[in-house]
Scaffold this active site. Structure first.
Site, short mmCIF file in Angstrom:
data_model
loop_
_atom_site.label_atom_id
_atom_site.label_comp_id
_atom_site.label_asym_id
_atom_site.label_seq_id
_atom_site.Cartn_x
_atom_site.Cartn_y
_atom_site.Cartn_z
N TYR A 138 -15.27 30.97 -24.28
CA TYR A 138 -14.77 31.15 -25.65
C TYR A 138 -13.26 30.98 -25.70
O TYR A 138 -12.71 30.28 -26.56
CB TYR A 138 -15.19 32.52 -26.18
CG TYR A 138 -14.69 32.83 -27.57
CD1 TYR A 138 -15.24 32.21 -28.68
CD2 TYR A 138 -13.67 33.76 -27.77
CE1 TYR A 138 -14.78 32.49 -29.96
CE2 TYR A 138 -13.20 34.05 -29.05
CZ TYR A 138 -13.77 33.41 -30.14
OH TYR A 138 -13.31 33.69 -31.41
N ALA A 175 -11.36 29.36 -23.64
CA ALA A 175 -11.03 27.96 -23.38
C ALA A 175 -11.24 27.10 -24.62
O ALA A 175 -10.45 26.19 -24.91
CB ALA A 175 -11.86 27.43 -22.22
N SER A 184 -20.74 31.97 -44.69
CA SER A 184 -21.81 32.79 -45.26
C SER A 184 -21.68 34.25 -44.87
O SER A 184 -22.45 35.09 -45.33
CB SER A 184 -23.18 32.26 -44.83
OG SER A 184 -23.33 32.32 -43.42
N ARG A 185 -20.66 34.57 -44.03
CA ARG A 185 -20.43 35.96 -43.64
C ARG A 185 -19.08 36.05 -42.93
O ARG A 185 -18.44 35.05 -42.63
CB ARG A 185 -21.53 36.46 -42.71
CG ARG A 185 -21.65 35.66 -41.41
CD ARG A 185 -22.76 36.19 -40.53
NE ARG A 185 -22.85 35.41 -39.29
CZ ARG A 185 -23.70 35.68 -38.31
NH1 ARG A 185 -24.53 36.69 -38.42
NH2 ARG A 185 -23.72 34.93 -37.22
#
Length: 269
Positions: A157, A159, A16-17
Protein backbone atom coordinates in the site's frame (compact mmCIF):
# COMPACT_ATOMS: atom_id res chain seq x y z
CA UNK A 1 -15.16 32.66 -0.30
CA UNK A 2 -16.80 31.73 -3.58
CA UNK A 3 -14.68 28.95 -5.07
CA UNK A 4 -16.26 29.51 -8.48
CA UNK A 5 -17.18 25.87 -8.98
CA UNK A 6 -20.72 26.54 -10.18
CA UNK A 7 -20.90 25.17 -13.71
CA UNK A 8 -18.00 22.74 -13.20
CA UNK A 9 -18.45 18.97 -13.25
CA UNK A 10 -16.42 16.64 -11.04
CA UNK A 11 -15.98 12.87 -11.19
CA UNK A 12 -14.96 11.46 -7.80
CA UNK A 13 -13.95 7.82 -7.98
CA UNK A 14 -14.70 5.61 -5.01
CA UNK A 15 -17.19 8.12 -3.62
CA UNK A 16 -19.93 5.81 -2.38
CA UNK A 17 -18.48 5.99 1.15
CA UNK A 18 -15.66 7.32 3.32
CA UNK A 19 -13.29 10.04 2.12
CA UNK A 20 -14.64 9.89 -1.43
CA UNK A 21 -18.21 10.44 -0.25
CA UNK A 22 -17.11 13.42 1.86
CA UNK A 23 -15.29 14.92 -1.14
CA UNK A 24 -18.35 14.48 -3.37
CA UNK A 25 -20.58 16.14 -0.80
CA UNK A 26 -18.09 18.97 -0.30
CA UNK A 27 -17.87 19.71 -4.02
CA UNK A 28 -21.65 19.65 -4.30
CA UNK A 29 -21.88 22.20 -1.47
CA UNK A 30 -19.63 24.42 -3.58
CA UNK A 31 -22.17 24.11 -6.43
CA UNK A 32 -20.22 21.73 -8.65
CA UNK A 33 -22.14 18.98 -10.42
CA UNK A 34 -20.81 15.74 -8.94
CA UNK A 35 -20.58 12.32 -10.55
CA UNK A 36 -20.57 9.80 -7.72
CA UNK A 37 -18.76 6.57 -8.52
CA UNK A 38 -18.68 3.19 -6.80
CA UNK A 39 -18.95 -0.51 -7.45
CA UNK A 40 -22.11 -1.02 -5.40
CA UNK A 41 -25.08 0.45 -7.25
CA UNK A 42 -27.29 0.94 -4.17
CA UNK A 43 -24.62 2.74 -2.14
CA UNK A 44 -23.55 4.90 -5.06
CA UNK A 45 -27.11 5.96 -5.82
CA UNK A 46 -27.74 6.63 -2.11
CA UNK A 47 -24.98 9.23 -2.02
CA UNK A 48 -26.14 10.87 -5.26
CA UNK A 49 -29.77 10.99 -4.09
CA UNK A 50 -28.81 12.49 -0.73
CA UNK A 51 -26.74 15.20 -2.44
CA UNK A 52 -29.73 16.05 -4.65
CA UNK A 53 -32.07 16.07 -1.62
CA UNK A 54 -29.76 18.63 0.02
CA UNK A 55 -30.01 20.92 -3.00
CA UNK A 56 -26.95 19.77 -4.94
CA UNK A 57 -26.49 18.33 -8.41
CA UNK A 58 -25.31 14.74 -8.71
CA UNK A 59 -25.34 11.64 -10.88
CA UNK A 60 -24.32 8.06 -10.11
CA UNK A 61 -22.13 5.74 -12.19
CA UNK A 62 -20.76 2.33 -11.30
CA UNK A 63 -17.89 0.23 -12.55
CA UNK A 64 -14.71 -1.66 -11.68
CA UNK A 65 -11.71 0.55 -12.38
CA UNK A 66 -9.41 -2.44 -12.82
CA UNK A 67 -11.23 -3.39 -16.04
CA UNK A 68 -10.57 -1.25 -19.13
CA UNK A 69 -13.95 -1.80 -20.76
CA UNK A 70 -15.81 -0.84 -17.58
CA UNK A 71 -13.79 2.35 -17.26
CA UNK A 72 -14.61 3.26 -20.86
CA UNK A 73 -18.29 2.56 -20.28
CA UNK A 74 -18.63 4.52 -17.03
CA UNK A 75 -16.85 7.55 -18.48
CA UNK A 76 -19.13 7.49 -21.52
CA UNK A 77 -22.09 7.27 -19.15
CA UNK A 78 -20.79 10.13 -17.02
CA UNK A 79 -20.34 12.35 -20.07
CA UNK A 80 -23.83 11.51 -21.29
CA UNK A 81 -25.26 12.48 -17.90
CA UNK A 82 -23.27 15.62 -17.18
CA UNK A 83 -21.32 16.73 -20.26
CA UNK A 84 -17.64 17.62 -20.11
CA UNK A 85 -15.79 16.55 -16.96
CA UNK A 86 -13.67 19.42 -15.65
CA UNK A 87 -12.44 17.86 -12.40
CA UNK A 88 -11.22 14.37 -11.59
CA UNK A 89 -10.57 13.14 -8.07
CA UNK A 90 -8.80 9.76 -8.09
CA UNK A 91 -9.86 8.43 -4.71
CA UNK A 92 -10.66 4.78 -5.47
CA UNK A 93 -8.20 2.17 -4.26
CA UNK A 94 -7.29 1.21 -0.72
CA UNK A 95 -5.31 -1.50 0.98
CA UNK A 96 -5.91 -5.22 0.83
CA UNK A 97 -5.11 -7.89 3.37
CA UNK A 98 -2.84 -6.67 6.21
CA UNK A 99 0.43 -8.22 5.06
CA UNK A 100 3.92 -7.49 6.36
CA UNK A 101 7.43 -8.37 5.18
CA UNK A 102 7.02 -11.91 6.51
CA UNK A 103 3.81 -12.60 4.60
CA UNK A 104 3.83 -10.20 1.64
CA UNK A 105 3.39 -11.82 -1.78
CA UNK A 106 4.10 -10.43 -5.26
CA UNK A 107 0.49 -11.09 -6.27
CA UNK A 108 -0.70 -8.78 -3.51
CA UNK A 109 1.58 -6.02 -4.76
CA UNK A 110 0.31 -6.44 -8.31
CA UNK A 111 -3.32 -6.30 -7.19
CA UNK A 112 -2.69 -3.26 -5.00
CA UNK A 113 -0.92 -1.45 -7.85
CA UNK A 114 -3.81 -2.24 -10.19
CA UNK A 115 -6.57 -0.92 -7.92
CA UNK A 116 -4.65 2.17 -6.78
CA UNK A 117 -2.20 3.37 -9.43
CA UNK A 118 -3.45 1.80 -12.65
CA UNK A 119 -7.08 2.56 -11.81
CA UNK A 120 -6.15 6.24 -11.60
CA UNK A 121 -4.16 6.00 -14.84
CA UNK A 122 -7.08 4.38 -16.69
CA UNK A 123 -9.47 7.17 -15.74
CA UNK A 124 -7.03 10.07 -16.03
CA UNK A 125 -5.71 9.22 -19.49
CA UNK A 126 -9.27 9.13 -20.80
CA UNK A 127 -10.17 12.55 -19.37
CA UNK A 128 -6.95 14.53 -19.80
CA UNK A 129 -7.26 15.10 -23.58
CA UNK A 130 -10.56 16.98 -23.18
CA UNK A 131 -9.18 19.01 -20.26
CA UNK A 132 -6.14 20.02 -22.28
CA UNK A 133 -8.28 20.93 -25.27
CA UNK A 134 -10.59 23.04 -23.09
CA UNK A 135 -7.69 24.85 -21.43
CA UNK A 136 -8.98 23.99 -17.97
CA UNK A 137 -8.82 20.88 -15.84
CA UNK A 138 -8.13 19.71 -12.33
CA UNK A 139 -6.79 16.31 -11.27
CA UNK A 140 -6.46 15.37 -7.60
CA UNK A 141 -4.84 12.09 -6.58
CA UNK A 142 -5.74 10.93 -3.09
CA UNK A 143 -2.58 9.44 -1.66
CA UNK A 144 -1.69 8.82 1.99
CA UNK A 145 0.89 9.80 4.55
CA UNK A 146 2.03 6.18 4.16
CA UNK A 147 3.47 7.16 0.79
CA UNK A 148 5.79 9.63 2.52
CA UNK A 149 6.53 7.91 5.83
CA UNK A 150 5.81 4.20 5.28
CA UNK A 151 5.08 2.03 8.33
CA UNK A 152 6.49 -1.48 8.67
CA UNK A 153 3.20 -3.12 7.73
CA UNK A 154 1.25 -3.06 4.44
CA UNK A 155 4.34 -2.29 2.32
CA UNK A 156 2.41 -2.79 -0.92
CA UNK A 157 0.00 0.00 0.00
CA UNK A 158 2.78 2.44 0.91
CA UNK A 159 4.59 1.68 -2.34
CA UNK A 160 1.42 2.31 -4.35
CA UNK A 161 0.85 5.66 -2.70
CA UNK A 162 4.46 6.65 -3.29
CA UNK A 163 3.93 5.80 -6.95
CA UNK A 164 0.87 8.05 -7.06
CA UNK A 165 2.96 10.89 -5.63
CA UNK A 166 5.51 10.45 -8.42
CA UNK A 167 2.73 10.20 -10.99
CA UNK A 168 1.34 13.53 -9.81
CA UNK A 169 4.68 15.30 -10.18
CA UNK A 170 5.21 13.98 -13.71
CA UNK A 171 1.70 14.71 -14.92
CA UNK A 172 1.68 18.21 -13.44
CA UNK A 173 4.75 19.16 -15.47
CA UNK A 174 3.30 17.67 -18.65
CA UNK A 175 0.00 19.60 -18.65
CA UNK A 176 0.67 22.80 -16.71
CA UNK A 177 1.01 25.01 -19.77
CA UNK A 178 -2.45 23.93 -20.96
CA UNK A 179 -4.39 25.12 -17.93
CA UNK A 180 -4.58 21.77 -16.19
CA UNK A 181 -3.31 21.40 -12.62
CA UNK A 182 -2.49 18.12 -10.91
CA UNK A 183 -2.06 17.81 -7.15
CA UNK A 184 -1.99 15.20 -4.42
CA UNK A 185 -3.77 15.13 -1.08
CA UNK A 186 -2.09 12.92 1.54
CA UNK A 187 -4.40 12.33 4.51
CA UNK A 188 -2.97 11.40 7.88
CA UNK A 189 -5.13 9.96 10.67
CA UNK A 190 -8.71 10.76 9.63
CA UNK A 191 -11.92 9.92 11.47
CA UNK A 192 -13.75 7.52 9.22
CA UNK A 193 -16.37 4.96 10.25
CA UNK A 194 -13.64 2.29 10.33
CA UNK A 195 -11.30 4.40 12.47
CA UNK A 196 -14.14 5.32 14.84
CA UNK A 197 -15.00 1.67 15.38
CA UNK A 198 -11.37 0.69 15.90
CA UNK A 199 -10.73 3.51 18.38
CA UNK A 200 -13.82 2.56 20.39
CA UNK A 201 -12.72 -1.08 20.43
CA UNK A 202 -9.28 -0.16 21.77
CA UNK A 203 -10.81 2.28 24.25
CA UNK A 204 -12.94 -0.49 25.67
CA UNK A 205 -9.82 -2.63 26.15
CA UNK A 206 -8.32 0.23 28.17
CA UNK A 207 -11.34 0.66 30.41
CA UNK A 208 -12.97 3.56 28.59
CA UNK A 209 -16.65 3.05 27.83
CA UNK A 210 -17.16 2.32 24.14
CA UNK A 211 -20.07 4.79 24.09
CA UNK A 212 -18.09 7.59 25.74
CA UNK A 213 -17.84 10.99 24.10
CA UNK A 214 -15.54 11.01 21.08
CA UNK A 215 -13.16 13.46 22.76
CA UNK A 216 -12.55 11.00 25.60
CA UNK A 217 -12.03 8.13 23.15
CA UNK A 218 -9.66 10.21 21.05
CA UNK A 219 -7.57 11.36 24.02
CA UNK A 220 -7.16 7.83 25.32
CA UNK A 221 -6.46 6.05 22.04
CA UNK A 222 -4.84 8.43 19.55
CA UNK A 223 -1.35 8.35 21.17
CA UNK A 224 -1.33 4.57 20.70
CA UNK A 225 -1.73 4.94 16.93
CA UNK A 226 0.01 8.15 15.93
CA UNK A 227 1.90 11.13 17.29
CA UNK A 228 -0.15 14.04 15.98
CA UNK A 229 1.07 17.50 17.07
CA UNK A 230 -2.44 18.95 16.83
CA UNK A 231 -3.57 16.31 19.32
CA UNK A 232 -6.61 15.09 17.41
CA UNK A 233 -7.58 13.15 14.32
CA UNK A 234 -8.62 14.94 11.16
CA UNK A 235 -12.15 15.05 9.84
CA UNK A 236 -13.56 13.98 6.51
CA UNK A 237 -14.75 17.54 5.91
CA UNK A 238 -11.17 18.82 6.28
CA UNK A 239 -10.12 16.55 3.43
CA UNK A 240 -13.11 17.66 1.37
CA UNK A 241 -12.37 21.34 1.97
CA UNK A 242 -8.75 20.92 0.87
CA UNK A 243 -9.87 19.21 -2.33
CA UNK A 244 -12.54 21.83 -3.04
CA UNK A 245 -9.97 24.62 -2.89
CA UNK A 246 -7.34 22.86 -5.01
CA UNK A 247 -9.81 22.07 -7.79
CA UNK A 248 -11.18 25.61 -7.88
CA UNK A 249 -10.15 28.32 -10.36
CA UNK A 250 -8.79 30.20 -7.33
CA UNK A 251 -5.99 27.61 -7.05
CA UNK A 252 -4.89 27.97 -10.65
CA UNK A 253 -1.23 28.65 -9.76
CA UNK A 254 -0.88 25.59 -7.55
CA UNK A 255 0.24 22.40 -9.28
CA UNK A 256 2.53 19.46 -8.58
CA UNK A 257 1.91 19.85 -4.84
CA UNK A 258 1.52 17.06 -2.28
CA UNK A 259 -0.72 18.65 0.34
CA UNK A 260 -0.51 16.84 3.65
CA UNK A 261 -3.65 16.93 5.77
CA UNK A 262 -2.00 15.28 8.77
CA UNK A 263 -2.12 17.53 11.81
CA UNK A 264 1.62 18.14 11.55
CA UNK A 265 2.72 14.49 11.72
CA UNK A 266 5.35 14.85 9.03
CA UNK A 267 7.84 17.68 9.52
CA UNK A 268 7.94 20.24 6.72
CA UNK A 269 10.72 19.73 4.19
Amino acid sequence: MDLKLDGKTALVTGSSRGIGEAIARGLAREKATVIVHGRNRAETERVAHEIIAEGGRAHAVTGDLTIDDEVERLIDEARALAGRIDILVNNAGGSGEPEDWATSRPASWAAAYDRNVLAAVRVTTRLLPDMRKAGFGRVINISSLAGLMPPAGRPDYSACKAAMNAMTSSMAKAVAAEGVTVNTISPGTIRSARLDARFREVAGERGVAADAAWEAIEQAVLPLFAEVPLGRVGTLDEIADAVSFLVSPRAGYITGVNLRVDGGMLPAI
